[in-house]
Structures are given as C-alpha cells and as structure tokens.
Design a protein around this motif. Structure first.
Motif, PDB file in Angstrom:
ATOM      1  N   CYS A 437       0.763  -1.158  -0.220  1.00 25.61           N
ATOM      2  CA  CYS A 437      -0.037  -0.041  -0.060  1.00 25.61           C
ATOM      3  C   CYS A 437       0.924   1.345   0.115  1.00 25.61           C
ATOM      4  O   CYS A 437       0.606   2.119  -0.718  1.00 25.61           O
ATOM      5  CB  CYS A 437      -1.027  -0.006   1.025  1.00 25.61           C
ATOM      6  SG  CYS A 437      -1.943  -1.357   1.179  1.00 25.61           S
ATOM      7  N   HIS A 441       0.552   5.191  -1.647  1.00 24.56           N
ATOM      8  CA  HIS A 441      -0.445   5.783  -0.676  1.00 24.56           C
ATOM      9  C   HIS A 441       0.237   6.573   0.482  1.00 24.56           C
ATOM     10  O   HIS A 441      -0.086   6.660   1.636  1.00 24.56           O
ATOM     11  CB  HIS A 441      -1.469   4.896   0.014  1.00 24.56           C
ATOM     12  CG  HIS A 441      -2.636   4.438  -0.900  1.00 24.56           C
ATOM     13  ND1 HIS A 441      -3.653   5.137  -1.328  1.00 24.56           N
ATOM     14  CD2 HIS A 441      -2.710   3.179  -1.361  1.00 24.56           C
ATOM     15  CE1 HIS A 441      -4.343   4.656  -2.129  1.00 24.56           C
ATOM     16  NE2 HIS A 441      -3.905   3.413  -2.307  1.00 24.56           N
ATOM     17  N   PHE A 449      -6.965   8.397   0.876  1.00 24.45           N
ATOM     18  CA  PHE A 449      -6.206   7.490   1.726  1.00 24.45           C
ATOM     19  C   PHE A 449      -4.544   7.731   1.499  1.00 24.45           C
ATOM     20  O   PHE A 449      -3.863   7.231   0.487  1.00 24.45           O
ATOM     21  CB  PHE A 449      -6.381   6.223   1.171  1.00 24.45           C
ATOM     22  CG  PHE A 449      -5.559   4.857   1.769  1.00 24.45           C
ATOM     23  CD1 PHE A 449      -4.961   5.194   2.861  1.00 24.45           C
ATOM     24  CD2 PHE A 449      -5.727   3.600   1.167  1.00 24.45           C
ATOM     25  CE1 PHE A 449      -4.047   4.153   3.346  1.00 24.45           C
ATOM     26  CE2 PHE A 449      -4.979   2.637   1.836  1.00 24.45           C
ATOM     27  CZ  PHE A 449      -4.323   2.945   2.925  1.00 24.45           C
ATOM     28  N   ILE A 472      -7.399   7.052   8.067  1.00 24.51           N
ATOM     29  CA  ILE A 472      -8.005   5.508   7.924  1.00 24.51           C
ATOM     30  C   ILE A 472      -9.112   5.599   8.513  1.00 24.51           C
ATOM     31  O   ILE A 472     -10.111   4.919   7.757  1.00 24.51           O
ATOM     32  CB  ILE A 472      -7.153   4.398   8.663  1.00 24.51           C
ATOM     33  CG1 ILE A 472      -5.741   4.391   7.613  1.00 24.51           C
ATOM     34  CG2 ILE A 472      -7.797   3.089   8.467  1.00 24.51           C
ATOM     35  CD1 ILE A 472      -5.864   4.373   6.206  1.00 24.51           C
ATOM     36  N   LEU A 475     -12.069   6.283   6.346  1.00 19.91           N
ATOM     37  CA  LEU A 475     -12.431   5.618   5.190  1.00 19.91           C
ATOM     38  C   LEU A 475     -13.287   4.240   5.591  1.00 19.91           C
ATOM     39  O   LEU A 475     -13.292   3.378   4.907  1.00 19.91           O
ATOM     40  CB  LEU A 475     -11.168   5.091   4.472  1.00 19.91           C
ATOM     41  CG  LEU A 475     -10.036   6.022   4.086  1.00 19.91           C
ATOM     42  CD1 LEU A 475      -8.732   5.551   3.758  1.00 19.91           C
ATOM     43  CD2 LEU A 475     -10.790   6.957   2.827  1.00 19.91           C
ATOM     44  N   ILE A 476     -13.804   4.449   6.740  1.00 19.32           N
ATOM     45  CA  ILE A 476     -14.675   3.371   7.429  1.00 19.32           C
ATOM     46  C   ILE A 476     -15.938   3.725   7.842  1.00 19.32           C
ATOM     47  O   ILE A 476     -16.009   4.843   7.896  1.00 19.32           O
ATOM     48  CB  ILE A 476     -14.048   2.724   8.490  1.00 19.32           C
ATOM     49  CG1 ILE A 476     -13.635   3.980   9.859  1.00 19.32           C
ATOM     50  CG2 ILE A 476     -12.333   2.034   8.069  1.00 19.32           C
ATOM     51  CD1 ILE A 476     -13.427   2.734  11.091  1.00 19.32           C
ATOM     52  N   SER A 484     -17.556  -0.091   4.284  1.00 14.00           N
ATOM     53  CA  SER A 484     -16.441   0.825   4.406  1.00 14.00           C
ATOM     54  C   SER A 484     -15.353   0.761   3.262  1.00 14.00           C
ATOM     55  O   SER A 484     -15.059  -0.159   2.563  1.00 14.00           O
ATOM     56  CB  SER A 484     -15.486   0.359   5.745  1.00 14.00           C
ATOM     57  OG  SER A 484     -16.046   0.557   6.843  1.00 14.00           O
ATOM     58  N   ARG A 485     -15.216   1.898   2.845  1.00 13.14           N
ATOM     59  CA  ARG A 485     -14.143   1.951   1.462  1.00 13.14           C
ATOM     60  C   ARG A 485     -12.969   1.504   1.810  1.00 13.14           C
ATOM     61  O   ARG A 485     -12.370   0.778   0.655  1.00 13.14           O
ATOM     62  CB  ARG A 485     -13.909   3.366   1.283  1.00 13.14           C
ATOM     63  CG  ARG A 485     -13.367   3.731  -0.119  1.00 13.14           C
ATOM     64  CD  ARG A 485     -13.121   5.318  -0.225  1.00 13.14           C
ATOM     65  NE  ARG A 485     -12.648   5.716  -1.540  1.00 13.14           N
ATOM     66  CZ  ARG A 485     -13.197   5.791  -2.583  1.00 13.14           C
ATOM     67  NH1 ARG A 485     -14.524   5.542  -2.759  1.00 13.14           N
ATOM     68  NH2 ARG A 485     -12.487   5.811  -3.815  1.00 13.14           N
ATOM     69  N   LEU A 486     -12.415   1.222   2.948  1.00 10.11           N
ATOM     70  CA  LEU A 486     -11.076   0.577   3.253  1.00 10.11           C
ATOM     71  C   LEU A 486     -11.342  -0.831   3.049  1.00 10.11           C
ATOM     72  O   LEU A 486     -10.405  -1.659   2.331  1.00 10.11           O
ATOM     73  CB  LEU A 486     -10.902   0.852   4.634  1.00 10.11           C
ATOM     74  CG  LEU A 486      -9.519   0.286   5.246  1.00 10.11           C
ATOM     75  CD1 LEU A 486      -8.276   1.084   4.406  1.00 10.11           C
ATOM     76  CD2 LEU A 486      -9.279   0.391   6.625  1.00 10.11           C
ATOM     77  N   LYS A 489     -12.344  -1.062  -1.530  1.00  5.99           N
ATOM     78  CA  LYS A 489     -11.391  -1.001  -2.481  1.00  5.99           C
ATOM     79  C   LYS A 489     -10.365  -2.004  -3.148  1.00  5.99           C
ATOM     80  O   LYS A 489     -10.285  -2.380  -4.260  1.00  5.99           O
ATOM     81  CB  LYS A 489     -10.685   0.422  -2.302  1.00  5.99           C
ATOM     82  CG  LYS A 489     -11.351   1.591  -2.236  1.00  5.99           C
ATOM     83  CD  LYS A 489     -12.014   1.785  -3.772  1.00  5.99           C
ATOM     84  CE  LYS A 489     -10.592   2.375  -4.599  1.00  5.99           C
ATOM     85  NZ  LYS A 489     -11.424   2.798  -6.082  1.00  5.99           N
ATOM     86  N   VAL A 517      -9.788  -6.654   9.093  1.00 11.25           N
ATOM     87  CA  VAL A 517      -9.993  -5.363   9.136  1.00 11.25           C
ATOM     88  C   VAL A 517     -11.321  -5.319   9.520  1.00 11.25           C
ATOM     89  O   VAL A 517     -11.659  -4.183  10.079  1.00 11.25           O
ATOM     90  CB  VAL A 517      -9.559  -4.566   7.698  1.00 11.25           C
ATOM     91  CG1 VAL A 517      -9.939  -3.327   7.694  1.00 11.25           C
ATOM     92  CG2 VAL A 517      -8.174  -5.107   7.311  1.00 11.25           C
TER      93      VAL A 517
END
Length: 654
Positions: A437, A441, A449, A472, A475-476, A484-486, A489, A517
């Motif tokens: 990541c 990022h 992110f 972070i 993103l949840i 959640s986007r986390l 993606k 996660v």
C-alpha cells in the motif's frame, strides 16, 4: 544523397575516435565538425525537443507527430523519423527546416522504431497486431521512404534495436508469454527474416518464469561484434545479462533494495525498470527505474555496482553523450529532461521539455544538416508552477476532514499493532495487486487514503501512527462496516468490491486479511466513524463544461481521449459515429466513470485533478499523460475544482 554520405564520412574522419566500431551511441572524443543533438520525444504531446548537450539548451522544436513513441535520424542525417502512435505512421521531418515532409503508413499502431544505417532500413515495431492476425515488424526503405515489407514475429513488439555492428535487428516482444515462447527474436537485415529467438527466463515472479521484454542494450566486443545483451522485463526491477554467443542468461543485476515506502508503484505501467544504455566507451551499463525514481550503474566488463542517482518522478528512457560523461534522462512525471554527470553521480541540470517526455536518443549530424536555432530556451508554453492555496470546499466532506472523531490511546495502539502493518506488507512485487500500500499511498499523491511517509527505516513514529489513524478512520463506516471504503477498494469486484487502480488484494470476503480489518471496524463504537453524505456532482455542468475540456487539448498536448477512451479510465472517449459532440448515453457513461476518480466536495483529494496537475504545484507524483495545469491558479483548474466543491452547476462555463 551520395554527397551527404561523403560529408558525414569526412566529418567523422576528422574526429578523434578511440574505436572504429560503435555502441548504440558512437564514441567521440571531440565534437569538432559535427553537431550532437539529444532527441527528446514527448509521448503525451505533439511537440518534441532537440537539445544541444554543449549548451544544455533546446535548439529546435519538431511540431507534429502526436503521441510519439520515439525519434530517430536518417543514415545521412537528411531526416528525423518519428513513430506516430496516433496516426499509425512514421512521420518524416527535414533535419534542417524541421518541417514535416511525409507520413509513411504502417500496418498498425507502432512502438519504437530503429534505423539500421548499414542496410539503410527502418524497422518499426508494431505493437498492435494487424487485422491479418499476424504480429509484424514493418520495414521501411530509407532511400525511398516507403514501406517495403512486414516481417512476421511471434508477438506484438515493444521495441526494436540494432546490434553495435548493425549485423542484426533485435525485437523485444510483448503479449501473453508461455513457456517455450520467444520474447526476443533476432532478424537478419539482409534477408529480413527471423533467424533465432529465445525466452527471457531465469527468475520467477508473479507465478511465472517467462517474461515480456521491455528496453534492451548491447555491449560490443573490441571488433564491434556483439558480446552481451542486456534486457529489462515487465514488472521486475532488475536487468538480465545475456551472453550473445550462447544465447543464455548468465547473470542478473539488482539495484540495492529500497524500503517499500521510498518506491512508487503508481502509474509505472508495469515497467519497473524502463531505460537501459551501454556507454559509448563501454565502461558501464546504466538502467533507469521508474519504481525507484533513480538510475543505476554497473561497470563493464566486471558488472560491479557503481551507484545511483535520484532523478525524479517516473525516471524513464535515457541516452548518453558521445563522450560518455553525461546521461540525459527523460523524467516523464515532471516534463523535464535531467542531465546527470556520471562522474559526480548527480543531476547537474533540468531542461524543461514537453508533455510526458519518454524515449530519448542521441544524434550526430554534420553541421550543414542542423536546424537554425529556434529562439527557445526550452521553456514550455505554460508558466512556471506557482503554489496557491487550495480551493475552499466548504462542504460536509471538508468539515469531516477538519474534525476527525476523537479516539483513545488504546484504539490507536491497537491500530498501530494490528492494522498499520498491513499497509507495509510485502505482496510479491509491484504490479497491481502485488504492491505494498505504501508504494502508492504515502508521498506519491494526496488521495484521501494518504499515509504519512515513515520517518525512519523502522517505520512510523507513534505520532505518525496517530495521524494515519485519523486518515484511515475517514475511510470506514462503523454503522455499516461492510460498506467501508477501506474494505471495498482492495476487494475483487466479483465479490462486491469497488475496483482499485492498485489491483485486487482479496478475492473474497473470507480472506483472513479482510476479516482482520472487518473485525477491527466492528470493534469500534457504531456511531463514532460514520462518513457524512457526499454532495452530488452536477451532471449538467459536466455535460456542458467538463466534457469540453476533453475536446480542447492545450498547445503541444494530445487529447485526453488518446488514453482515456476505454475501460475503467475511459471517461473521455471521442464522440461516436464521427459526431462532434457526445449523445446522452455517452455523456452519462463518461460521468459515471469520472465519478470514480472524484471525491465530491473535496477537489484537493480528487484524482481527476491531481493527475494532470504538475507535481510542483501539488499534483500526483506520476501521470502517464499530460500535465495540463502548471498551478492551481489556472482558470480551467479552478473551474473544475469549484464544480467538484459543489459551487458550479448548470451550463455556464466561464
């Protein structure tokens, strides 16, 4: 034409040359009686730059040849040849006037072309397989500038080369590679037939041992015959060393490993290493790394590591000066050519060129074939970047970013020990789905992110981890953890994921990492980290104003549609059926696609604006297209930023 050849021979005889035989760039110890030019093609533009290495200034502009793959020079220095990807031609320019005099149609879209001076032919690697279904290399006779034949090869061609003695033409192939498939094929220019081929193998990565070939280079014996061949491959940050006589891989050159967060996997197009040159004096071989933003050198013949020079975003193709002292490197991400002093191992100059400089060559011309100075110092038509404060969004998205929910030390500590390590986890490479990541990022771009760049080789400090936690948790969604986007993606689209430029990490929701996660998000209070609703983008303004940006390239640039015409990034295809404007269906599809790279209410984290913005003004580190805006003060940039912020609606585009 015969007089020109005599002149070149006479001028060359006046030079003090150590060896009669040459590398790709001939060795010259004196430039008396000739002019040396660095030919910088600009892949996302239609203006290309000629640089005088004696003054390090741009002395000429070749206008035309959109989406150029590379430039080459006629054996008698009469013409510059340009591989035109957009029009599927080789474009011919007079070296003295720089005016286009001809376009030579090809079988299909070309990649790199090479001139065999001894046999007076151009070999054009055809990347797109023609309608016949047979991959080919097109052959052009330079005395007539006509296509005379097409040579069948195994796969579409990345690049073509000639050996130092010009006895052979070598093709590096692309396409799906299976065991037993040649990815290097050698052609006899006397008969224009393939005489042998070989696999590029000897290293296993991504579950395979056979690899596509990218750039190549050659080392000559004292008599000029070929001694060794060097090759780079798709997705691998290394150089293969191949013995020419035995046709076997005998070594691999690996640069010193960098921490993952010092590398950049975003936008390198699976070309971790993408430039390779043997110096004219045969003292070293140099390789450029897009992944590392550096060029690396090894001695010849002993292949001892020399060192590295950091040159900037997307270090690409390069070319040496004939005295072997300087290397000119196309820095595609910042639209300049870097001049590297190979003795001092440092960048000594940066020359502003065109849109996404890529392939670059060295030409040696007689003085009577040099164009008159263009009156340019190399500056682009665009002003120098001037930092400006970001457009104020004022929306709920911005408010949420200014005031992250409070968290206790225990929450941050758990995140630091259990979640944060996933972001630096080695995943087996640099291609989509395999890169850590942090390769995309951290410092590379300002996406929502965006992690802190680790302060030490050991990783993040406690204070940095707290900052990462705040990023972070935006993103949840603790009220709907699976939304959640986390999580969405990196998840495969067929498992409900959103699609990810960095590829798929989890093929199903049962993946242990996904579950880790998910459990963490579920452990947090359900009402603490709930993203606010995003404001809607105005479709009418997109239809009236944003799409017009795609139809109006800036001076020297190609259209957005050259790259963004299909697939998940295809938000700017040209109108269908020869129309000048988009119909409702086309506009709606483009709007849906562009929404993937926009954060409504937040232009500062919208990929749509960050990619074409120059990095000096805060844009993304890498972009494979144009840098359309040199600063945030550009009126067009501000118009689009205001649209994303929710301040522009309707059909007024002023």
């Amino acid at each position: 034409m015969r007089r020109s050849r005599v002149f070149v021979a006479t001028a060359a005889a006046a030079l003090v040359a150590v060896q009669a035989s040459a590398q790709g760039v001939p060795r010259l110890d004196s430039y008396a009686g000739v002019a040396v030019r660095i030919l910088q093609s600009n892949n996302a533009g239609n203006v290309h730059h000629l640089i005088d290495p004696a003054t390090r200034r741009v002395t000429g502009l070749i206008r035309g040849c959109p989406h150029a793959h590379n430039l080459a020079v006629h054996p008698d220095s009469l013409y510059y040849y340009c591989s035109n990807e957009q029009n599927k031609t080789v474009d011919v320019f007079d070296t003295r006037t720089l005016q286009q005099i001809q376009q030579i149609p090809l079988s299909e879209r070309p990649n790199k072309i090479v001139v065999n001076k001894k046999h007076r032919k151009i070999y054009a690697g055809i990347r797109q397989v023609p309608p016949s279904g047979v991959a080919v290399i097109d052959v052009i006779d330079v005395d007539t500038n006509k296509l005379v034949r097409s040579i069948p090869v195994h796969h579409g061609v990345h690049n073509t080369y000639v050996t130092p003695d010009e006895r052979w033409v070598v093709a590096g192939l692309g396409g799906a590679v299976n065991p037993g498939d040649p990815t290097i094929q050698v052609i006899d220019p006397v008969t224009d037939t393939v005489v042998w081929g070989m696999e590029l193998t000897g290293h296993e990565q991504y579950g395979r041992r056979n690899h596509e070939v990218r750039p190549m280079a050659f080392e000559a014996n004292p008599d000029g015959s070929t001694k060794r061949m060097f090759a780079q491959a798709t997705g691998i940050n290394a150089v293969w060393v191949i013995d020419w006589a035995s046709r076997k891989v005998v070594d691999m050159l690996w640069p010193p490993a960098l921490p993952a967060w010092k590398q950049n996997a975003d936008g390198i197009q699976t070309g971790d290493m993408h430039g390779l040159e043997v110096l004219p004096n045969r003292s070293a071989v140099w390789a450029s790394s897009r992944l590392d933003s550096r060029i690396y050198g090894w001695t010849l013949p002993g292949l001892k590591y020399i060192g590295a020079v950091e040159v900037g975003p997307t270090a690409n193709w390069m070319t040496p000066t004939p005295d072997s002292r300087f290397m000119y490197v196309a820095v595609s991400g910042s639209d300049y050519t870097a001049v590297v002093d190979l003795q001092k191992l440092q960048v000594v100059d940066k020359i502003k060129v065109g849109a996404r400089p890529a392939r670059i060559n060295t030409a040696i011309l007689p003085l009577n074939r040099v164009n008159a100075p263009a009156g340019t110092n190399g500056a682009s038509a665009s002003p120098s970047p001037q930092p400006l404060k970001p457009v104020a969004t004022g929306g709920v998205q911005a408010a949420a970013q200014r005031a992250p929910a409070s968290a206790g030390a225990t929450d941050v500590d758990f995140f630091r020990k259990n979640i944060e390590p996933l972001f630096v986890r080695a995943r087996g490479g640099t291609m989509p789905g395999y890169a850590s990541c942090v390769m995309c990022h951290t410092w590379q771009t300002k996406l929502r992110f965006s992690l802190a760049t680790p302060a030490t080789e050991a990783g993040w400090t406690a204070a940095q981890s707290r900052a990462n936690f705040d990023v972070i948790t935006r993103l949840i969604n603790t009220s709907k953890p699976e939304a959640s986007r986390l999580l969405l993606k990196p998840l495969a689209p067929n498992a409900g994921g959103l699609g990810h430029t960095g590829g798929t990490y989890w093929n199903s929701r049962e993946d242990p990492e996904y579950q880790t996660v998910l459990k963490w998000i579920r452990s947090l209070p359900a009402d603490r980290y709930v993203p606010p609703p995003e404001p809607a983008l105005d479709f009418a303004f997109f239809r009236s104003c944003v799409q017009q940006v795609f139809a109006r390239p800036r001076e020297g640039h190609i259209r957005c549609s050259n790259c963004h015409n299909a697939g998940i990034i295809g938000f700017a295809p040209p109108p269908g059926d020869g129309r000048d404007s988009w119909n409702d269906t086309e506009a709606k599809r483009a709007f849906d696609l562009i929404s993937r790279v926009i954060v409504p209410g937040d232009p500062d984290h919208s990929r749509f604006l960050l990619k074409p913005l120059h990095p000096d003004a805060g844009g993304s580190y890498a972009h494979n297209g144009v840098r359309r805006w040199q600063s945030r003060s550009d009126p067009e940039y501000r118009m689009l930023a205001e649209w994303i912020a929710g301040k522009r609606t309707g059909s007024s585009c002023s």
